[in-house]
Motif scaffolding. Structure first.
Motif, PDB file in Angstrom:
ATOM      1  N   LEU A  69       1.429  -3.789  -3.781  1.00 40.32           N
ATOM      2  CA  LEU A  69       2.085  -3.291  -2.961  1.00 40.32           C
ATOM      3  C   LEU A  69       3.697  -3.608  -2.251  1.00 40.32           C
ATOM      4  N   LEU A  85      -1.970  -6.018  -2.839  1.00 35.58           N
ATOM      5  CA  LEU A  85      -1.436  -5.962  -2.177  1.00 35.58           C
ATOM      6  C   LEU A  85       0.181  -6.647  -2.045  1.00 35.58           C
ATOM      7  N   VAL A 103      -0.883   4.556   2.840  1.00 37.08           N
ATOM      8  CA  VAL A 103      -0.245   4.008   4.503  1.00 37.08           C
ATOM      9  C   VAL A 103       0.152   5.197   5.731  1.00 37.08           C
ATOM     10  N   SER A 150     -10.007  -0.046  -4.940  1.00 33.89           N
ATOM     11  CA  SER A 150      -8.504  -0.885  -5.655  1.00 33.89           C
ATOM     12  C   SER A 150      -7.628  -1.464  -6.931  1.00 33.89           C
ATOM     13  N   SER A 162      -7.889  -7.465  -4.258  1.00 36.18           N
ATOM     14  CA  SER A 162      -7.174  -7.195  -2.848  1.00 36.18           C
ATOM     15  C   SER A 162      -5.706  -8.198  -2.471  1.00 36.18           C
ATOM     16  N   ASP A 167      -7.037  -7.107   2.649  1.00 39.50           N
ATOM     17  CA  ASP A 167      -7.376  -5.833   1.709  1.00 39.50           C
ATOM     18  C   ASP A 167      -6.262  -4.136   2.826  1.00 39.50           C
ATOM     19  N   LEU A 168      -6.530  -3.500   1.563  1.00 38.15           N
ATOM     20  CA  LEU A 168      -5.677  -2.705   2.271  1.00 38.15           C
ATOM     21  C   LEU A 168      -6.348  -1.664   2.933  1.00 38.15           C
ATOM     22  N   TRP A 221      -7.465   6.661  -2.863  1.00 36.41           N
ATOM     23  CA  TRP A 221      -8.260   6.152  -1.367  1.00 36.41           C
ATOM     24  C   TRP A 221      -8.829   5.829  -0.197  1.00 36.41           C
TER      25      TRP A 221
END
Length: 906
Positions: A548, A545, A650, A488, A541, A742-743, A459
């Motif tokens: 995740l 999400l 993240v 993504s 997106s 989005d991430l 990413w």
């Protein structure tokens, strides 16, 4: 470029003429011209176009002649030709071969006059359809800069051409040319022959499916040239006394239009333009008109040279090749006009129009007929200049820049070219946003990929924007969305192992081939095209999400970081400190991680942390930092939180190192609070016990005052860290995460959160002096704890001895003995005296400790007041709420406005 063993059709035809006649290439030029004419004609016999029937007739004829092997060989060759689909008009070729074999007038030996045979086979009413094919190797062009590649072909004909035949034909459809008579010969030199052979090189045909450059001229143009030039002057005579007619200039101009030097109009390389020979006597008006018309040849050469150089350049990429195809398509329409003009000139020659007679082709009429093509060629030449050295999206941007004009004619042309140039970009884009595939061999797309990056950094590092290749009709915001969409999809497939097809989440057609999509790139950018990108962006997106959050519990992990690494779970942290106190008081080298891990598990089971998700609790662990000489367990202990898989995107290594720094700071501050709480407990418990020792009242009062100062300082710092830093920053982070589209938004918000708490907790480089002062304050608290523990230990020991002495005295009195002897009383008084003498030393130590502590706090307050952060300035007010330090330090007496101005100067 064709390989040497793959000869162009015209070369093969010329070779065939040479073999049939048994002569060299120069001797069969006339027959070769007519053979090309016949093959390129639209001759249609009155028989049905049945390719299978003609093939069967040829095989039967071969069998009838007893050539069974030849029939089998023909059948195999025909099958291969049919399967490959190279030729579009196989029936015409088979019919020609069959007609040749069935001609009763053909002698049994070698055919002596191939042109005669063609003339007999061609009907008188056949209309000539020009045929464009590659120039033979033996017929070089006069213009040295031309570089026409053999066998080169253009793309399919578009609707937006330079001209149309109906628009520019001077006298309507081309009439039927006269057949070449069997005995006709040409009385002219080889140079004239070659020049006239090049005259009709720009005729076109649609029957073969692909345009090819014609190098041999038609019979009419050859005859006219051979007929007219000798009548005016001797061959090669360019004396100024010779008058050149306008009709002669028209013929020369038609050659110049194709980039070929004429008799009197030639390219002057030093001036880079076509000019009439200075030796020729010509009026100024004709010379000026000729120069204006010759500009088309210069423009043609400029465009053609660019396409010839770039068409064979693989590194130019798909966008560049599309641009060359668009230019060739426009040149193709330009050649159609020239073909009509050549045909008109040929018709006039065939009908006997002499040079001195009135001709429909004049220079002024040519100016009118070439007005629009000249504008188009100028636009194309300007595009060629502007696009030099560009490729990919940068080339598309250069073309798009020319569409911003108020001239609807030019705008339509550029938009048509942009539509063709944009197709590869659309193909790249749609495959990327719908499938996550990136096949950009020549680095033309604005999304770049680094294949060396591993999956755990996919990413962050694998995909990036190649800003120079972003087309100008795609905004930076939409470029970022395009990058995120494909990124993504690849993240879902490679990291999350989610193979859900993106087509199920994006209800948009994938096809990038429709003209509507190409038009949307520049005509409906605000609606349809941007709508497709936005729809794909939001759907992809949102799905990522959801994966995740639901499958990998991203938000729960984020809350766990707040509760454990940022000490948000108060009951757990307090109980953990109580359990760890005996262990952490020992030297750091004597600690064992498994013992600390067992204590951690005990603290989890005894507090509300036990109700957390087991997936989170199993990631919580103990970590021991690097040990330095003299460190205790408090200095090296740290909590750790293991992250892997998608959530590691993240919580990267950099983020976890920030969490570790913040935890160590908060843990140390929490320990100061814990120590001061123990000090306060000691005061409360020992106050009554030591009230019978009045000599300690002064030193105990001094301890109480200093402890109160420290408690106030730590409480204010804890309030500032907990509420103004952590809680406020966490609230902002949580709101951003809930609203994230989005991430990248989540990652950015999380990084801002960490940067904020790092900065406001004085852990950044700009706050190094403040942090050093704060650590010095913490050190003074530890010193005070040690001093007070020593005081209380000595006082309680003295109190215990006094109580024991009184107890023994009472026991002896009850037994009827003296309570104490003189020696014992003297020893007791001596010990008491020694204790009382040590009290001033304790007081001096406390005063010295107080002086150091207050000096450090004063310096800390000065640094706070000069900070650019208003929250730190207000913290200084709370730390000195009664202006105790302000009275002692003049630098703290400045007003807030003065401090702000001073800070700005600093």
């Amino acid at each position: 470029m064709a390989s040497p063993d793959q000869k162009s059709p015209n070369v093969l035809l010329q070779t065939l003429c040479c073999r049939i006649l048994g002569k060299g290439e120069a001797d069969v030029a006339q027959q070769f011209q007519y053979a090309v004419r016949v093959i390129g004609s639209n001759f249609a016999p009155t028989v049905e176009r049945d390719e299978f029937l003609v093939a069967e007739k040829i095989k039967k004829e071969l069998v009838r002649q007893g050539r069974e092997e030849s029939a089998a060989l023909f059948s195999e060759l025909y099958r291969k030709l049919y399967s490959q689909g190279i030729l579009k008009n196989r029936w015409s070729i088979l019919y020609l071969l069959l007609s040749l074999s069935e001609d009763p007038r053909k002698p049994s030996g070698k055919v002596s006059n191939f042109a005669t045979l063609f003339a007999q086979a061609l009907p008188r009413d056949a209309h000539s359809t020009p045929y464009y094919y590659a120039r033979p190797q033996t017929l070089p062009l006069n213009y040295q800069d031309r570089n026409v590649q053999p066998g080169q072909s253009s793309g399919s004909m578009g609707s937006s051409g330079i001209s149309s035949i109906g628009m520019y034909a001077p006298n309507g459809p081309t009439p039927t040319p006269q057949s070449l008579l069997p005995g006709q010969t040409y009385q002219r030199g080889v140079g004239d022959c070659l020049r006239q052979q090049l005259g009709a090189r720009l005729a076109w045909t649609l029957t073969a499916g692909q345009p090819t450059l014609q190098n041999a001229s038609s019979k009419g143009a050859s005859a006219a040239a051979s007929r007219n030039v000798p009548r005016t002057r001797r061959e090669g005579d360019l004396s100024g006394s010779v008058e050149i007619t306008e009709a002669f200039l028209v013929r020369d101009i038609l050659y110049v239009f194709q980039g070929i030097d004429g008799k009197v109009i030639k390219m002057v390389n030093s001036e880079n333009c076509y000019k009439v020979d200075a030796k020729v006597s010509l009026s100024k008006s004709l010379r000026d008109t000729t120069s204006r018309l010759a500009e088309l040849g210069w423009l043609h050469n400029k465009i053609r040279k660019y396409t010839d150089q770039r068409s064979m350049d693989r590194a130019f990429g798909l966008v560049g090749q599309s641009f060359c195809a668009a230019l060739n398509q426009e040149l193709k329409e330009y050649y159609r006009l020239l073909s009509v003009l050549h045909s008109q000139l040929q018709v006039e020659d065939d009908q006997g129009v002499n040079l001195g007679s009135e001709s429909s082709l004049t220079l002024r009429r040519l100016l009118v007929w070439t007005y629009d093509p000249k504008i188009r060629l100028k636009t194309l030449a300007a595009l060629v200049d502007h696009c030099q050295g560009r490729k990919g999206g940068e080339l598309a941007s250069a073309v798009h820049a020319y569409s911003k004009t108020g001239d609807p004619y030019m705008r339509s042309l550029v938009q048509h070219i942009l539509g063709l140039v944009s197709h590869p970009v659309l193909n790249f884009l749609y495959r990327w946003i719908y499938d996550g595939e990136l096949e950009d061999t020549y680095h033309e797309f604005f999304v770049a990929s680094d294949p060396t990056v591993k999956t755990d950094r996919l990413w962050h590092d694998k995909y990036s924007l190649r800003k120079s290749m972003i087309p100008s009709f795609i905004t930076m915001d939409h470029s970022r969305k395009v990058l995120l969409i494909g990124k993504s999809i690849n993240f879902l497939h490679q990291v999350c192992h989610d193979q859900t097809p993106s087509s199920k989440t994006i209800a948009v057609a994938k096809s990038a081939e429709s003209p509507k999509d190409a038009a949307e790139m520049f005509t409906d950018l605000e609606n349809a095209f941007q709508g497709k990108i936005d729809a794909a962006y939001f759907e992809t997106s949102k799905y990522l999400l959801d994966v995740l959050n639901k499958k990998y519990n991203l938000l729960e992990h984020m809350q766990a970081m707040r509760r454990y690494l940022l000490l948000g779970q108060g009951d757990f942290i307090r109980h953990l400190m109580d359990l760890l106190k005996p262990e952490l008081a020992r030297p750091a080298t004597t600690l064992y991680q498994h013992n600390l891990t067992g204590i951690l598990e005990t603290a989890v089971r005894a507090t509300n942390a036990q109700f957390d998700n087991p997936e989170i609790l199993k990631r919580l662990d103990v970590r021991l930092l690097e040990v330095s000489p003299g460190d205790t367990g408090w200095d090296v202990f740290s909590l750790d939180y293991h992250v892997d898989g998608p959530i590691a995107t993240v919580f990267t290594r950099e983020c976890m190192s920030h969490y570790l720094r913040v935890f160590n700071f908060l843990w140390r501050a929490k320990r100061m609070e814990y120590i001061l709480t123990d000090i306060w407990k000691g005061h409360m418990c020992n106050a009554k016990l030591l009230k019978n020792m009045p000599e300690l009242s002064g030193v105990l009062h001094q301890c109480h005052v200093l402890a109160s100062e420290m408690v106030h300082f730590i409480h204010q710092m804890q309030y500032y860290i907990t509420f103004e830093v952590l809680e406020c920053s966490w609230d902002e982070l949580w709101n951003k995460v809930q609203q994230a589209q989005d991430l990248d938004h989540i990652i950015a918000a999380h990084e801002v959160f960490l940067d904020t708490i790092i900065s406001r907790c004085l852990l950044d480089t700009d706050s190094r002096m403040l942090l050093n002062q704060l650590r010095a304050v913490f050190d003074q608290i530890l010193e005070f704890q040690n001093a007070q523990d020593t005081l209380y230990r000595s006082a309680l020991e003295e109190l215990q001895l006094r109580l024991q002495f009184e107890e023994r005295k009472k026991e002896r009195e009850l037994e009827g003995e003296w309570g104490v002897t003189a020696s014992e009383e003297e020893e007791e008084n001596k010990r008491i005296k020694e204790f009382q003498d040590s009290i001033p030393k304790m007081c001096s130590q406390l005063r010295l400790l107080t002086h150091f502590y207050q000096g450090i706090v004063q310096q800390f307050l000065v640094l706070l007041t000069t900070s650019s952060d208003e929250s730190l300035q207000f913290l200084s007010f709370r730390l000195d709420f009664n202006e105790h330090y302000k009275a002692r330090e003049p630098r703290l007496r400045m007003s807030l406005g003065t401090r702000g101005r001073r800070t700005s100067h600093i």
